[in-house]
Motif scaffolding. Sequence first.
Motif, PDB file in Angstrom:
ATOM      1  N   GLU A 167       0.830  -1.220   0.000  1.00 48.83           N
ATOM      2  CA  GLU A 167       0.000   0.000   0.000  1.00 48.83           C
ATOM      3  C   GLU A 167       0.855   1.257   0.000  1.00 48.83           C
ATOM      4  O   GLU A 167       0.567   2.230  -0.673  1.00 48.83           O
ATOM      5  CB  GLU A 167      -0.919   0.011   1.233  1.00 48.83           C
ATOM      6  CG  GLU A 167      -2.323  -0.433   0.939  1.00 48.83           C
ATOM      7  CD  GLU A 167      -2.385  -1.883   0.490  1.00 48.83           C
ATOM      8  OE1 GLU A 167      -1.864  -2.740   1.213  1.00 48.83           O
ATOM      9  OE2 GLU A 167      -2.919  -2.147  -0.595  1.00 48.83           O
ATOM     10  N   SER A 168       1.939   1.213   0.800  1.00 46.94           N
ATOM     11  CA  SER A 168       2.773   2.406   0.912  1.00 46.94           C
ATOM     12  C   SER A 168       3.378   2.765  -0.444  1.00 46.94           C
ATOM     13  O   SER A 168       3.521   3.935  -0.780  1.00 46.94           O
ATOM     14  CB  SER A 168       3.873   2.165   1.934  1.00 46.94           C
ATOM     15  OG  SER A 168       4.625   1.038   1.536  1.00 46.94           O
ATOM     16  N   GLN A 169       3.681   1.745  -1.224  1.00 47.57           N
ATOM     17  CA  GLN A 169       4.251   1.981  -2.548  1.00 47.57           C
ATOM     18  C   GLN A 169       3.184   2.522  -3.499  1.00 47.57           C
ATOM     19  O   GLN A 169       3.403   3.493  -4.218  1.00 47.57           O
ATOM     20  CB  GLN A 169       4.805   0.666  -3.098  1.00 47.57           C
ATOM     21  CG  GLN A 169       5.505   0.800  -4.430  1.00 47.57           C
ATOM     22  CD  GLN A 169       7.005   0.941  -4.258  1.00 47.57           C
ATOM     23  OE1 GLN A 169       7.559   0.384  -3.311  1.00 47.57           O
ATOM     24  NE2 GLN A 169       7.643   1.691  -5.113  1.00 47.57           N
ATOM     25  N   LEU A 170       2.018   1.879  -3.445  1.00 45.64           N
ATOM     26  CA  LEU A 170       0.930   2.304  -4.323  1.00 45.64           C
ATOM     27  C   LEU A 170       0.561   3.763  -4.076  1.00 45.64           C
ATOM     28  O   LEU A 170       0.248   4.517  -4.985  1.00 45.64           O
ATOM     29  CB  LEU A 170      -0.298   1.406  -4.094  1.00 45.64           C
ATOM     30  CG  LEU A 170      -0.243   0.016  -4.736  1.00 45.64           C
ATOM     31  CD1 LEU A 170      -1.443  -0.806  -4.281  1.00 45.64           C
ATOM     32  CD2 LEU A 170      -0.234   0.118  -6.253  1.00 45.64           C
ATOM     33  N   ASP A 171       0.603   4.133  -2.790  1.00 47.28           N
ATOM     34  CA  ASP A 171       0.200   5.484  -2.413  1.00 47.28           C
ATOM     35  C   ASP A 171       1.124   6.534  -3.032  1.00 47.28           C
ATOM     36  O   ASP A 171       0.778   7.698  -3.128  1.00 47.28           O
ATOM     37  CB  ASP A 171       0.204   5.592  -0.888  1.00 47.28           C
ATOM     38  CG  ASP A 171      -0.683   6.737  -0.406  1.00 47.28           C
ATOM     39  OD1 ASP A 171      -1.583   7.145  -1.174  1.00 47.28           O
ATOM     40  OD2 ASP A 171      -0.471   7.207   0.723  1.00 47.28           O
ATOM     41  N   GLY A 203      -9.730   3.962   3.250  1.00 48.40           N
ATOM     42  CA  GLY A 203      -9.985   5.107   2.391  1.00 48.40           C
ATOM     43  C   GLY A 203      -8.679   5.706   1.932  1.00 48.40           C
ATOM     44  O   GLY A 203      -7.617   5.102   2.089  1.00 48.40           O
ATOM     45  N   VAL A 204      -8.724   6.911   1.358  1.00 48.42           N
ATOM     46  CA  VAL A 204      -7.500   7.481   0.828  1.00 48.42           C
ATOM     47  C   VAL A 204      -6.795   8.323   1.879  1.00 48.42           C
ATOM     48  O   VAL A 204      -7.399   8.815   2.812  1.00 48.42           O
ATOM     49  CB  VAL A 204      -7.778   8.325  -0.435  1.00 48.42           C
ATOM     50  CG1 VAL A 204      -8.390   7.467  -1.517  1.00 48.42           C
ATOM     51  CG2 VAL A 204      -8.646   9.516  -0.104  1.00 48.42           C
ATOM     52  N   SER A 205      -5.482   8.480   1.692  1.00 49.55           N
ATOM     53  CA  SER A 205      -4.663   9.209   2.654  1.00 49.55           C
ATOM     54  C   SER A 205      -4.666  10.695   2.317  1.00 49.55           C
ATOM     55  O   SER A 205      -5.048  11.087   1.216  1.00 49.55           O
ATOM     56  CB  SER A 205      -3.232   8.689   2.565  1.00 49.55           C
ATOM     57  OG  SER A 205      -2.744   8.924   1.261  1.00 49.55           O
ATOM     58  N   PRO A 206      -4.237  11.522   3.248  1.00 47.79           N
ATOM     59  CA  PRO A 206      -4.083  12.948   2.941  1.00 47.79           C
ATOM     60  C   PRO A 206      -3.130  13.156   1.766  1.00 47.79           C
ATOM     61  O   PRO A 206      -3.307  14.073   0.970  1.00 47.79           O
ATOM     62  CB  PRO A 206      -3.505  13.526   4.224  1.00 47.79           C
ATOM     63  CG  PRO A 206      -3.966  12.604   5.294  1.00 47.79           C
ATOM     64  CD  PRO A 206      -4.009  11.247   4.661  1.00 47.79           C
TER      65      PRO A 206
END
Lengths: 685, 320
Positions: free
Chosen positions: B162-166, B243-246
Amino acid sequence: MNISSYTIILTYFMTAIGVTAISLVETIEPSFTAAIATGAAFSVYFNVTKRPPIPKWLWNFLAVVLLVFFIADYAYISMSLIVSSARFLAAIFVFKLFDLKTNRDYLMAYVLVFFELLAAAASTVSIMFFALLSLFVVGGIWAMIIFNVKKDWQRANCGGKTPPGEPPGAIFGLPFFFFVLASSVAAVLTAFIMFFMMPRMELGFFERKTANAIKVLGFSDKVDLGEIGAVKTDSTIVMRVEVKGEASREFMRLRGAALERYDGKSWTRTMKHITSVKKDALGRFETGKKSKGMFEQNILLEPLETDVIFAASFPAVIEGKFPVLMNDRSGSLFVPAPPYTRLEYKAWSSPGMRVEDSPRDMSSFLDVSALSEDPSWGAIKRLALEITNGKGDDAAKASAIERYLKANYRYTLNPETGKGKIPLEDFLFYTKAGYCEHFATAMTVMLRAVNIPSRLVTGFVQGDWNRLGGYFIIRQENAHSWVEAYVKDAGGYGWTTLDPTPSAGFGSYTQPSTLSLYFDLIRWKWNRNVVHYTFSDQRKLAMVIEGRLHLFVSALKNLYTTQAFRHATQAFRPDSIRAKALSYVAVSVVIAAAIFFAALRLSRSKGKTAKTPLFYLEMQRMLRRKGIVRKTWETPLEFSERVDNSRVTEITWAFQRIRYGGAAETPSLDAIKKALEGLKKDLRQ
Amino acid sequence: MDCSEAYEKIEKLKNNLNLVIRGKEEVIELAVAALLSRGHLLIEDVPGVGKTTLAHALAKSINCEFQRIQFTSDLLPSDVIGVTVYNQAAHSFEFRPGPIFANIVLADEINRTTPKTQSALLEAMNDRQVSVDKVTYRLPEPFMLLATQNPLEYAGTFPLPESQLDRFTMCIRIGYPGEADEREILRSVSSETVIAGLKPVITADDLAAMQTLVEGVRIEDNLVGYILAIAAGTRAHKGMRLGVSPRAAKTLYRAAQARAMILMRDYCLPDDIKTLAVPVFAHRIIPADGGFNDDIGGDKGNSLAVTLIEDVLSNVAVPV
């Protein structure tokens, strides 16, 4: 001076009117007025420094708190609806002063001032009030002009700028001020002139004019024998009578005029001695002796060509808007002139006998001089004596005659002419058929023949019963005549009602259709609740509401009040001015502090939001009328693609450039106007 | 550089890409938006629709350094970032920069490598720098990572964390071309030839200037509110586990500005945000019933995540 300074000045002008109005409410203490004034003064600073208005949640919260306080005020502190609502209004108004954002907020504040004036109007007789009202009208006109200018300016400038364009201060110079002032004063003056000049027309659409008054027969000073028979087929409605109480089940006769002189052909009223009826403490006319069995009638009388007032026999009290009410010795009631419009009045009648203990001169009720010359008189007198032979007192004799006529004579609306020389002779000895007038005349004459004072009464009997509205519909055809005889009863001497007419004579009782009953009910209700809705009705309504509210509140109090709580509130019930002042100051301080902190919080969060340009709203309105509505999740561009109209696209782009693109690229106003007009044309097709 | 100049250059860039990827203007628009918003692009689609071609064409159109890394399971972080070697002549350690040191880097089949190597990219993507042996090296400006992955093959792949996708601005799908376009593709010369013939239309400096320009595109306050409302909508949505991150919201903000510039506007419209919400947000959320990456193929690649974002969009009022 710019427009916001103008609106602020205007708002505080109105505020001054409102606060003064509150101070006029007699039972409001000066300390409260002072607190309100302080709050208003604080709001001046708030508005002048352009602090952001109080946030919505706080406003809602305060409104709820105020409402609770209002209820508590009514229940425990002031215990008066006027005072508590005046305080409530004043407090709401002060809050509103801290929440002036849009034109609507300002107008709402002015409306609150108007309500404060109303509250003052309800409880003051001070001449100050008149001055305040005039000032309010001036201020109101001022407000209308200013807000119109503002709105027009915004519309003309598309509201593209952020904040939306305000008219330049140059417009609002001293000349503008004087122009507004002059036009306000002129408007007030014109209104006053109109008020005094306008003819007082009380003939509305629903009030019949004299020209349409219903011709009625049988209620003038002189009634020819046969007059009433002529109207027996006329179904024009003459009145509606609502009867309250048990008496509504009994057969009702509405007494009109009593006539005593008979000359063989017609009856004449000779009792010219007319006196005006005295009023009792409640302003009601006392037309007879009050008794326990009285029943109430609400009578709505159509304009008839008679000055006679009808009520069930025998009327004891009449309440109505007549300036005077007159009666004669026979107990007939009159107004000075036939009424122009429908009359609505109430009557309380005592059924049975009208007691008149100290008999005056009865000679005119025994007068048969006109007949005694007639050859038939002997026969008539013989018949009367025959019928009453062996009967004891006068009352028994009278009812014997009544029974005799009922049993041996036939009711007809078309009596033939017999061999008799006068109609009475014809009726009694030859045709033996006639209608109510014949029966009543015969009975009156026969009673007089046996020396019982009597008179003939004309009036109406009850007509159709409107079960939907609970009232009688009385028509011309219900006109009737009957007899009153002066006899001794258990209660002493007095006049009693006798009716020798067989029951066939009371008119046909075909039940009218439900639909017509409904229509009549609507007419009745309209007349009762709209046309005749007067100040006294308002007052009554207010009293009823207040009374109910009091009951409700005290019931609530009993439910929730423990002894300890009562003691606790006792301490808060401001017996001393100081305690009151303290409590108000405390409340105001809390409120002011809350507003202040909320404002502080808001002022930190920056960010103005621009408004949607008016032309885009206008376009949306035009499309909405055609059923084309932008969905909330639809972007303006998506919407215009869906509508697929070049004008809409053009307007949308102009809108987007202004709304999202900033003022950098303001499109020309003319182009937008043209596009809007074009769209209007497109939509029409 | 002013706006009109930027519009002109963007137009040229788009035309260049259109020569290579036919009939996919929206895809090109998205790719350019990612480029202009200083973002990274993840292209996810089945093989043969032009993922690598797009990346190649983009790199060729910009007069800048381009590197391609083919990700495999045995690729090491040092293969990407670089390695410190001992220089015997100088008697010192010196850093040999890896292929990441380029303006545009194509990470082909990024999900084929191990999480260890994937994570080596994190710092490069986010901070535009790499740290080797306690020394931090700046990456060249501008820097853009284009990654491709094949969503259908699961065997031997390591799904991106997830961290990469973000950190990818957008995840786009190219999809199959239309019938007419495909006919054109068959008839025309091979894309390699076309790419070889492509001439750069903008320089790296131009790109940097345009990226700065994008940051100045006007975005009204209520549109910011719109972005926030959409973001909040994804967090509150029952169909989403995450959900989505800031960071995602911030990315959408910047991407919307870039799209406005691509469409020759100096201000954002709600449409910019609405259009970009799916490519920017869809790959960052986790549906409640784990449906990511299913149902791929076809033109739109309408996965569950896309449906969810569209659902959020249909529940958020557009500010007017």
